[in-house]
Design an enzyme around this catalytic site. Structure first.
Site, short mmCIF file in Angstrom:
data_model
loop_
_atom_site.label_atom_id
_atom_site.label_comp_id
_atom_site.label_asym_id
_atom_site.label_seq_id
_atom_site.Cartn_x
_atom_site.Cartn_y
_atom_site.Cartn_z
N GLY A 108 0.63 -1.12 -0.07
CA GLY A 108 0.04 -0.08 0.09
C GLY A 108 0.75 1.08 -0.23
O GLY A 108 0.56 2.24 -0.69
N TYR A 135 -3.57 6.96 7.40
CA TYR A 135 -2.39 6.30 7.44
C TYR A 135 -2.28 5.68 5.81
O TYR A 135 -2.80 4.83 5.45
CB TYR A 135 -2.45 5.03 8.24
CG TYR A 135 -0.99 4.21 8.34
CD1 TYR A 135 0.10 4.53 9.23
CD2 TYR A 135 -0.63 3.42 7.33
CE1 TYR A 135 1.20 3.99 9.40
CE2 TYR A 135 0.65 2.64 7.39
CZ TYR A 135 1.57 2.74 8.47
OH TYR A 135 2.85 2.21 8.25
N ASP A 237 -7.84 5.28 -1.27
CA ASP A 237 -7.26 4.32 -0.72
C ASP A 237 -8.01 3.31 -0.07
O ASP A 237 -8.44 3.09 1.11
CB ASP A 237 -6.35 5.06 0.42
CG ASP A 237 -5.32 4.12 1.17
OD1 ASP A 237 -5.39 2.87 1.00
OD2 ASP A 237 -4.52 4.46 1.77
N GLU A 238 -8.30 2.17 -0.85
CA GLU A 238 -8.84 0.99 -0.67
C GLU A 238 -7.70 -0.13 0.00
O GLU A 238 -8.20 -1.32 -0.15
CB GLU A 238 -9.51 0.28 -1.92
CG GLU A 238 -10.48 1.47 -2.51
CD GLU A 238 -11.90 1.20 -2.07
OE1 GLU A 238 -12.20 0.08 -1.42
OE2 GLU A 238 -12.53 2.16 -2.12
N VAL A 239 -6.67 0.26 0.41
CA VAL A 239 -5.86 -0.81 0.61
C VAL A 239 -6.14 -1.57 1.95
O VAL A 239 -5.85 -3.03 1.78
CB VAL A 239 -4.45 -0.12 1.27
CG1 VAL A 239 -3.41 -1.32 1.78
CG2 VAL A 239 -3.68 0.55 0.11
N LYS A 240 -6.62 -1.21 2.95
CA LYS A 240 -7.28 -2.00 4.03
C LYS A 240 -8.69 -2.40 3.68
O LYS A 240 -9.04 -3.71 4.12
CB LYS A 240 -7.21 -1.43 5.29
CG LYS A 240 -7.18 -2.49 6.39
CD LYS A 240 -7.16 -2.01 7.98
CE LYS A 240 -5.71 -1.83 8.14
NZ LYS A 240 -5.61 -1.41 9.61
N THR A 294 12.52 -3.01 -8.81
CA THR A 294 12.86 -4.05 -9.61
C THR A 294 11.67 -5.40 -9.81
O THR A 294 11.49 -5.71 -10.89
CB THR A 294 14.22 -4.87 -9.24
OG1 THR A 294 15.30 -4.01 -9.09
CG2 THR A 294 14.60 -6.07 -10.12
C1 PLP Z 1 -5.64 2.59 4.39
C2 PLP Z 1 -4.12 2.03 4.37
N1 PLP Z 1 -3.28 2.45 3.17
C3 PLP Z 1 -1.96 2.17 3.02
C4 PLP Z 1 -1.43 1.21 4.08
C5 PLP Z 1 -0.06 0.84 3.84
O1 PLP Z 1 0.07 -0.25 3.45
P1 PLP Z 1 1.38 -1.32 3.40
O2 PLP Z 1 1.69 -1.45 4.94
O3 PLP Z 1 0.97 -2.43 2.82
O4 PLP Z 1 2.54 -0.63 2.86
C6 PLP Z 1 -2.29 0.98 4.91
C7 PLP Z 1 -1.55 -0.08 6.15
O5 PLP Z 1 -1.91 -0.27 7.16
C8 PLP Z 1 -3.57 1.34 5.28
O6 PLP Z 1 -4.29 0.76 6.14
#
Ligand code: PLP
Length: 437
Positions: A108, A135, A237-240, A294
Site C-alpha cells: 500500500g 495512514y 485508498d482501498e488498501v485495507k 525491480t
Molecule cells: C489505508 C491504508 N493505506 C495504506 C497502508 C500501507 O500499506 P502497507 O503497510 O502494505 O504498505 C495501510 C496499512 O496499514 C492502510 O491501512
C-alpha cells in the site's frame, strides 16, 4: 530460547508494532499456530492481508504454476501474462470512465507514494488534501501525505492540507453529518489553500488505522463534489477495506462517489506482496520510469492476485463478508449490553471496529484497558490488534471466508476477556514491553 526471544534478539524494532508475544509457526484457514502449539483464531489476518485465510489452495496452486514456468520476475523491461491479466481484471472491477492504466507494486505504501508523486508531477499542482488520522503508508512519500500519530517523526509534504475525518461517535464541531468539515474546507479554499494548487484529495472510505471509522452517509459525496468542482482528483485508498472486505468490491461503492484513482494492496496478494493503482492515463502514462522497483509486476505475486480475484467471485466472498460481518456486529452489540467498556460498535462487512471507553457518558478513551484486552484475548485464543488516535479501538479484519461459527467463537472469547478486564483480574503491567501504537 523461544522463537519470540530469538526474534527480539535478531530482528529490528524499526518494523515492529507488537501487542503480545505472538510467534507464528503455521496457519490454516482462519487459524494460526503459536510456537507453544496453541491454535489461535486470527481476527487480524496480518492487518487484512491474508484475505483468503492461511494456506488457501487456490493461491498455493497459482503460485506453484507461476513458478513452474517463471516468466521473469519483473514488468520493468518485459511484459508478462499474469501482470497484464491482473491489470485487465482490475480495470473491470473498478468503475471509471475514460482511458485508464494500472500500476503494480508491492505494498500500500509504494502504491500511495506513486499516486502522490504522480498527481503532483502530472498536474503541476503542488498540494494534496488528506484526513487527520490517515495512514497511507510507511515510505517517505506515503508518510508525507499521511497524518497518523504513529508517524510523529515523519516529514509531511510542504503543501499537505489536513482536514478532520467525520466520526459519528465523536462529531467534529458537534455536527454528526460532517457538514462543518466541508464548510471549513470551502473557507480554506478561499484563504490558505487555493484549490487550483491542489492536485488530489486522498480518501480512506473507512478510516482504518485512524480508528475504523465509518463516515456519515452523504459526507464523502459532498466533500468530493466540492473538490471536483475545482478540478481536484479523487484518490480512494482501498488498501485495507477494499477487495471485497466491506461487502462490495471497492469500499467507496457504498458512497455515491466514483473516484479517479483506486489504490489496492494488502488483501490483493492474499498474503504476498502486491499492490495496484488504477487511474487515468493522463496521469498514469504522463512519464516513463517515474516509479519503478525491480520486482514490480512480479509474475508470481500477480498470479496470487488473480487467484484472490477469482476466489472472491467463485466463493461468493463479498456476500460472505457482508453476512458474517453483520452477524459479528450483532454479537458484539450483544456484548455491549453487558460490558460497560464498549462504547461503540461499527463497520462494514468484515471491517469491524469496537471502541472502548472508561465511561459511556464522557466517552473517555480506555487505552490501557484496550492494551490489556487484546493481550488477554491472545491468551484465550484470539488474535486482534487495536487502532485509533487514542489507541482504544479493537480492529477486526479476519479472512473474507470467515464462518458464522468462527465469528461466534471470537465473540465468546471477547466476552471472557472483557469480563476479566472489567473485573480487574488482569494485571496493569501485563502488556509491558509491548508498545502497540
Ligand atoms: C489505508 C491504508 N493505506 C495504506 C497502508 C500501507 O500499506 P502497507 O503497510 O502494505 O504498505 C495501510 C496499512 O496499514 C492502510 O491501512
Amino acid at each position: 530460547m523461544t522463537l519470540y526471544q530469538r526474534d527480539e534478539r535478531t530482528l529490528s524494532k524499526l518494523q515492529k508494532l507488537r501487542f503480545f508475544p505472538l510467534a507464528v509457526t503455521g496457519g490454516n484457514g482462519s487459524y494460526l499456530t503459536n510456537e507453544d502449539g496453541r491454535r489461535l483464531l486470527d481476527f487480524s489476518a496480518s492487518w487484512g492481508a491474508v484475505s483468503l485465510g492461511h494456506g488457501h489452495t487456490a493461491i498455493r496452486e497459482a503460485i506453484d504454476r507461476a513458478l513452474a514456468k517463471q516468466a521473469g520476475a519483473s514488468t520493468l523491461s518485459a511484459a508478462n501474462e499474469p501482470a497484464v491479466r491482473l491489470g485487465e481484471a482490475l480495470l473491470e472491477r473498478t468503475p471509471g470512465g475514460g482511458d485508464r492504466r494500472v500500476w503494480l507494486g508491492h505494498s500500500g505504501s509504494d502504491a500511495n507514494e506513486t499516486v502522490a508523486r504522480a498527481v503532483v508531477a502530472a498536474t503541476g499542482r503542488p498540494r494534496i488534501i488528506s484526513f487527520a488520522g490517515a495512514y497511507h503508508g510507511g515510505t517517505a512519500g506515503s508518510m508525507a501525505i499521511s497524518a497518523h500519530g504513529v508517524q510523529k517523526h515523519a516529514e509531511r509534504a510542504s503543501g499537505l492540507h489536513v482536514i478532520p475525518y467525520p466520526d459519528p461517535y465523536r462529531p467534529y464541531g458537534d455536527d454528526p453529518t460532517g457538514g462543518r468539515i466541508v464548510a471549513e474546507l470551502e473557507i480554506a479554499f478561499r484563504e490558505e489553500c487555493p484549490p487550483d494548487q491542489v492536485a488530489a484529495l486522498f480518501i480512506e472510505p473507512i478510516m482504518s488505522d485512524g480508528g475504523l471509522i465509518v463516515p456519515p452517509a452523504g459526507f464523502m459525496k459532498r466533500l468530493t463534489d466540492l473538490c471536483r468542482s475545482h478540478g481536484i482528483l479523487i484518490v480512494s485508498d482501498e488498501v485495507k477495506v477494499g477487495m471485497g472486505r466491506s461487502g462490495r468490491f471497492n469500499c467507496i461503492e457504498h458512497e455515491e462517489v466514483q473516484p479517479d484513482f483506486y489504490v489496492l494492496g494488502k488483501g490483493l496478494g492474499g498474503g504476498l506482496p502486491l499492490s495496484a493503482v488504477i487511474g487515468p492515463t493522463r496521469v498514469m502514462d504522463f512519464a516513463t520510469s517515474f516509479s519503478m522497483q525491480t520486482l514490480h509486476g512480479n509474475a508470481v505475486c500477480a498470479s496470487a492476485g488473480l487467484a484472490v480475484l477469482e476466489a472472491i467471485e467463485s466463493e461468493d466472498l463479498m456476500k460472505n463478508a457482508a453476512k458474517v460481518g453483520a452477524e459479528l456486529q450483532l454479537g458484539l452489540r450483544g456484548l455491549a449490553q453487558r460490558h460497560e467498556l464498549i462504547g461503540d460498535v461499527r463497520g462494514r462487512g468484515l471491517a469491524v471496529g469496537v471502541e472502548l471507553v472508561t465511561e459511556r457518558r464522557s466517552r473517555a478513551p480506555a487505552a490501557k484497558q484496550t492494551a490489556k484486552l487484546v493481550y488477554r484475548a491472545f491468551e484465550l485464543g484470539l488474535v486482534l490488534y487495536y487502532v485509533g488516535a487514542s489507541s482504544n479501538v479493537l480492529e477486526m479484519t479476519p479472512p473474507l471466508n470467515l464462518t458464522a461459527g468462527e465469528a461466534a467463537e471470537a465473540v465468546s472469547i471477547l466476552d471472557r476477556a472483557l469480563t476479566d478486564v472489567g473485573e480487574g483480574r488482569i494485571p496493569d503491567d501485563i502488556a509491558a514491553g509491548f508498545e502497540g501504537w
